[in-house]
Design an enzyme around this catalytic site. Structure first.
Site, PDB file in Angstrom:
ATOM      1  N   LEU A 101      11.634 -19.954  -4.364  1.00 15.84           N
ATOM      2  CA  LEU A 101      10.535 -19.255  -3.665  1.00 15.84           C
ATOM      3  C   LEU A 101       9.230 -19.327  -4.481  1.00 15.84           C
ATOM      4  CD1 LEU A 101      10.909 -15.843  -1.928  1.00 15.84           C
ATOM      5  CD2 LEU A 101       9.128 -16.080  -3.661  1.00 15.84           C
ATOM      6  N   HIS A 157       2.038   3.674  -9.247  1.00 19.97           N
ATOM      7  CA  HIS A 157       1.839   2.239  -9.456  1.00 19.97           C
ATOM      8  C   HIS A 157       3.028   1.619 -10.195  1.00 19.97           C
ATOM      9  CE1 HIS A 157      -2.004   2.231  -7.571  1.00 19.97           C
ATOM     10  NE2 HIS A 157      -2.525   3.106  -8.421  1.00 19.97           N
ATOM     11  N   ASP A 193       0.832  -1.210   0.000  1.00 22.13           N
ATOM     12  CA  ASP A 193       0.000   0.000   0.000  1.00 22.13           C
ATOM     13  C   ASP A 193       0.868   1.262   0.000  1.00 22.13           C
ATOM     14  OD1 ASP A 193      -2.442   1.311  -0.034  1.00 22.13           O
ATOM     15  OD2 ASP A 193      -2.629   1.342   2.159  1.00 22.13           O
TER      16      ASP A 193
HETATM   17  C1  IPE Z   1      -5.232  -2.715  -0.101  1.00 21.67           C
HETATM   18  O1  IPE Z   1      -5.013  -1.361  -0.245  1.00 21.67           O
HETATM   19  C2  IPE Z   1      -5.198  -3.370  -1.437  1.00 21.67           C
HETATM   20  C3  IPE Z   1      -3.885  -3.479  -2.076  1.00 21.67           C
HETATM   21  C4  IPE Z   1      -2.752  -3.072  -1.567  1.00 21.67           C
HETATM   22  C5  IPE Z   1      -3.878  -4.099  -3.365  1.00 21.67           C
HETATM   23  P1  IPE Z   1      -6.206  -0.314  -0.368  1.00 21.67           P
HETATM   24  O2  IPE Z   1      -5.579   1.019  -0.540  1.00 21.67           O
HETATM   25  O3  IPE Z   1      -7.161  -0.742  -1.409  1.00 21.67           O
HETATM   26  O4  IPE Z   1      -6.894  -0.458   1.053  1.00 21.67           O
HETATM   27  P2  IPE Z   1      -7.824   0.575   1.854  1.00 21.67           P
HETATM   28  O5  IPE Z   1      -8.828   1.117   0.887  1.00 21.67           O
HETATM   29  O6  IPE Z   1      -6.912   1.664   2.357  1.00 21.67           O
HETATM   30  O7  IPE Z   1      -8.393  -0.219   2.968  1.00 21.67           O
HETATM   31  C1  IPE Z   2      -1.689   0.293  -3.305  1.00 16.72           C
HETATM   32  O1  IPE Z   2      -1.449   1.647  -3.327  1.00 16.72           O
HETATM   33  C2  IPE Z   2      -1.953  -0.270  -4.683  1.00 16.72           C
HETATM   34  C3  IPE Z   2      -3.351  -0.642  -4.917  1.00 16.72           C
HETATM   35  C4  IPE Z   2      -4.295  -0.618  -4.035  1.00 16.72           C
HETATM   36  C5  IPE Z   2      -3.686  -1.067  -6.273  1.00 16.72           C
HETATM   37  P1  IPE Z   2      -2.613   2.716  -3.220  1.00 16.72           P
HETATM   38  O2  IPE Z   2      -2.942   3.168  -4.607  1.00 16.72           O
HETATM   39  O3  IPE Z   2      -3.742   2.223  -2.424  1.00 16.72           O
HETATM   40  O4  IPE Z   2      -1.861   3.881  -2.455  1.00 16.72           O
HETATM   41  P2  IPE Z   2      -2.511   4.893  -1.426  1.00 16.72           P
HETATM   42  O5  IPE Z   2      -3.050   4.109  -0.280  1.00 16.72           O
HETATM   43  O6  IPE Z   2      -3.577   5.625  -2.158  1.00 16.72           O
HETATM   44  O7  IPE Z   2      -1.368   5.766  -1.035  1.00 16.72           O
HETATM   45 MG    MG Z   3      -4.184   2.394  -0.412  1.00 15.14          MG
END
Ligand code: IPE
Ligand code: IPE
Ligand code: MG
Length: 230
Positions: A125, A31, A14
């Site tokens: 792995l 991303h 995240d």
């Molecule tokens: C969790 O992150 C999903 C992934 C890292 C793929 P999100 O950004 O979607 O989670 P929330 O919305 O903060 O709970």
């Molecule tokens: C995690 O990063 C990747 C996905 C959920 C696809 P985020 O895009 O959720 O990053 P934040 O939480 O907005 O910083």
């Molecule tokens: Mg996120």
């Protein structure tokens, strides 16, 4: 370090969005940077002797994001899985997929299937990629399959249910690492994480490196796992 490492580490990757925002970059750049960080982290985990890694790359709830962001993730994922599976294949990494492949665009689905097929005999792995994954959906899918197969009530137990999960054959995660500072599972491995240790770091996923890897292992080693026992 090799002695007390977790067998299975699961990572909630995240913070890509906030990483991009903090640099004034487009969300897609976040991303991209996130995807580019996967291989070095996996290589390090492999060196440490970790046998299984599951990475949360796209949740079933992430479809609710703006279409432009979802499109950029799907496009990136397609190109990354092709390039990376070649390189990971050379590192003897076996790739598995956890998630709903039916709900993915055909091209991405076949790229994922191909990477699983090409790396199936690798003995290093195991990297399980959770893409279009949701823990609740996984449990519902398992129940439906069990009913469809006419399995009798007294045959249903935890071991049987495990066999119907996307993660069948993989031990439960010993350690779940979440980058980006939140303390929640966000529908990740909710069945499998019953006794997992949890480590949250404020570092955004694209910046998660050696220092944080070592820190997460040190944290894990400091925990006393009891599994409900005395
Ligand atoms: C969790 O992150 C999903 C992934 C890292 C793929 P999100 O950004 O979607 O989670 P929330 O919305 O903060 O709970
Ligand atoms: C995690 O990063 C990747 C996905 C959920 C696809 P985020 O895009 O959720 O990053 P934040 O939480 O907005 O910083
Ligand atoms: Mg996120």
């Amino acid at each position: 370090m090799k002695e007390h490492v977790p067998k299975h580490i699961a990572v909630i990757m995240d913070g890509n969005g906030r990483w991009a925002n903090s640099r004034g970059l487009d969300i897609s750049e976040g991303h991209l940077a996130g995807y580019q960080n996967i291989r070095p982290v996996i290589s390090k985990f492999a060196q440490l002797g970790i046998k299984y890694v599951t990475i949360y790359a796209f949740s079933t709830e992430n479809w609710d994001r703006p279409k432009s962001e979802v499109d950029s993730i799907l496009e990136l994922a397609g190109s990354v899985i092709k390039d990376e599976s070649n390189l990971m294949g050379r590192e003897n990494i076996r790739i598995l997929h956890a998630g709903d492949s039916e709900g993915l665009p055909n091209s991405l689905r076949s790229d994922i299937e191909q990477s699983v097929e090409e790396t199936k005999n690798n003995t290093g792995l195991t990297l399980c990629v959770a893409f279009n994954y949701g823990g609740r959906g996984e449990i519902i899918r398992a129940i439906k399959k069990i009913i469809r197969e006419g399995i009798e009530e007294d045959k249903i137990n935890e071991t049987l249910l495990c066999g119907y999960m996307y993660t069948h054959g993989i031990p439960d995660p010993d350690l779940i690492i979440r980058t980006g500072g939140e303390f929640r599972l966000s529908n990740f491995l909710i069945w499998q994480s019953a006794y997992s240790e949890f480590h949250s770091t404020p570092v955004f996923w694209p910046d998660f490196g050696l220092k944080e890897i070592n820190q997460s292992i040190v944290t894990y080693r400091s925990r006393k796992r009891r599994f409900g026992r005395r």
